[in-house]
Scaffold this active site. Structure first.
Site, PDB file in Angstrom:
ATOM      1  N   SER A 141       0.859  -1.184   0.000  1.00 26.81           N
ATOM      2  CA  SER A 141       0.000   0.000   0.000  1.00 26.81           C
ATOM      3  C   SER A 141       0.893   1.230   0.000  1.00 26.81           C
ATOM      4  O   SER A 141       2.051   1.167   0.422  1.00 26.81           O
ATOM      5  CB  SER A 141      -0.881   0.010   1.252  1.00 26.81           C
ATOM      6  OG  SER A 141      -1.503   1.270   1.446  1.00 26.81           O
ATOM      7  N   TYR A 154      -2.420  -1.229  10.222  1.00 27.34           N
ATOM      8  CA  TYR A 154      -2.358  -1.459   8.775  1.00 27.34           C
ATOM      9  C   TYR A 154      -1.058  -0.900   8.209  1.00 27.34           C
ATOM     10  O   TYR A 154      -0.347  -1.577   7.465  1.00 27.34           O
ATOM     11  CB  TYR A 154      -3.564  -0.802   8.114  1.00 27.34           C
ATOM     12  CG  TYR A 154      -3.605  -0.894   6.611  1.00 27.34           C
ATOM     13  CD1 TYR A 154      -4.040  -2.055   5.978  1.00 27.34           C
ATOM     14  CD2 TYR A 154      -3.240   0.192   5.814  1.00 27.34           C
ATOM     15  CE1 TYR A 154      -4.104  -2.135   4.590  1.00 27.34           C
ATOM     16  CE2 TYR A 154      -3.295   0.122   4.435  1.00 27.34           C
ATOM     17  CZ  TYR A 154      -3.726  -1.040   3.826  1.00 27.34           C
ATOM     18  OH  TYR A 154      -3.782  -1.115   2.450  1.00 27.34           O
TER      19      TYR A 154
END
Length: 248
Positions: A141, A154
């Site tokens: 990401s 995350y």
């Protein structure tokens, strides 16, 4: 129209029952791969595999469970005798900053996003050695290069995925196994809308992306196809940002 970029390859995609993973599976299948569509939601994986057609098949997989990986690896070995590509796509994105993140939430996020990728690379590489090499694609990401404080766990796991990608690339290169990471930006997927239910995804993406639009799963799938295919045969140990210019 298919160009057969991955014709004859055996490719495993995790978290492929919906969203981005499903798009990876569909594109790889259209381009000639026999795709093993996996998800913790086995019924959704089966639906995607049936839609993809060809030699695709589905399996229920909990990426955080080594027992689950052992069983799947045995099934792949028995059916194909090798694996050519692995897309470690499965992940979760709990919206919680440091103060809101308790140990249970942190450990669950690590189990899926980080340990799941580790286990995939470990068992995927064993299958790839049997075929003389392969390509592992880890979905990270842009939170792995510019951490989002609202997604503490995350962000931590996606930074870890980048590090594991590079370490594995060095370790597996002698076996002819390439390992790369993709860093998606703002992509319109169920994971994003579930994490931030009231978000105007299209508007947010357009306002925060230099290219002026939100990303779609097909944008990421195109990069996956490139990295799984032989066109990227000299590419390993790197990141490809698919973010419309956010990290430029």
């Amino acid at each position: 129209m298919s160009t057969g970029q991955v014709a004859g390859k055996i490719v495993l995609v995790t978290g492929a029952g919906r969203g981005q993973g499903a798009e990876h599976a569909r594109l790889l299948a259209r381009e000639g791969a026999a795709v093993i569509v996996t998800d913790i939601r086995g019924d959704e994986a089966a639906a995607v595999a049936a839609e993809a057609g060809g030699d695709c098949w589905a399996a229920t997989l909990d990426v955080a469970s080594e027992v689950s990986w052992v069983g799947l690896a045995a099934a792949i070995q028995g059916r194909h005798g090798r694996l050519d590509g692995l897309v470690n796509n499965a992940g979760i994105a709990p919206m919680a900053d440091l103060a809101q993140t308790d140990l249970r939430l942190f450990e669950r996020t690590v189990a899926v996003n980080q340990s799941g990728v580790f286990l995939g690379m470990k068992y995927g590489a064993d299958l790839m050695r049997a075929g003389g090499g392969g390509s592992i694609v880890n979905i990270a990401s842009i939170a792995a290069v510019r951490a989002d404080p609202l997604f503490f766990a995350y962000s931590a796991t996606k930074w870890a995925v980048r590090g594991m990608t590079r370490a594995a690339a060095r370790s597996l290169a002698p076996a002819g196994i390439r390992v790369n990471a993709i860093l998606p930006g703002i992509i319109d997927t169920p994971m994003l809308t579930e994490a931030v239910p009231d978000l105007d995804v299209a508007g947010f993406g357009a306002a925060n992306t230099p290219l002026g639009r939100v990303g779609v799963p097909a944008d990421v799938a195109a990069a996956v196809l490139f990295l799984v295919s032989d066109a990227s045969g000299f590419v390993t140990g790197t990141d490809i940002a698919v973010d419309g210019g956010i990290t430029a």
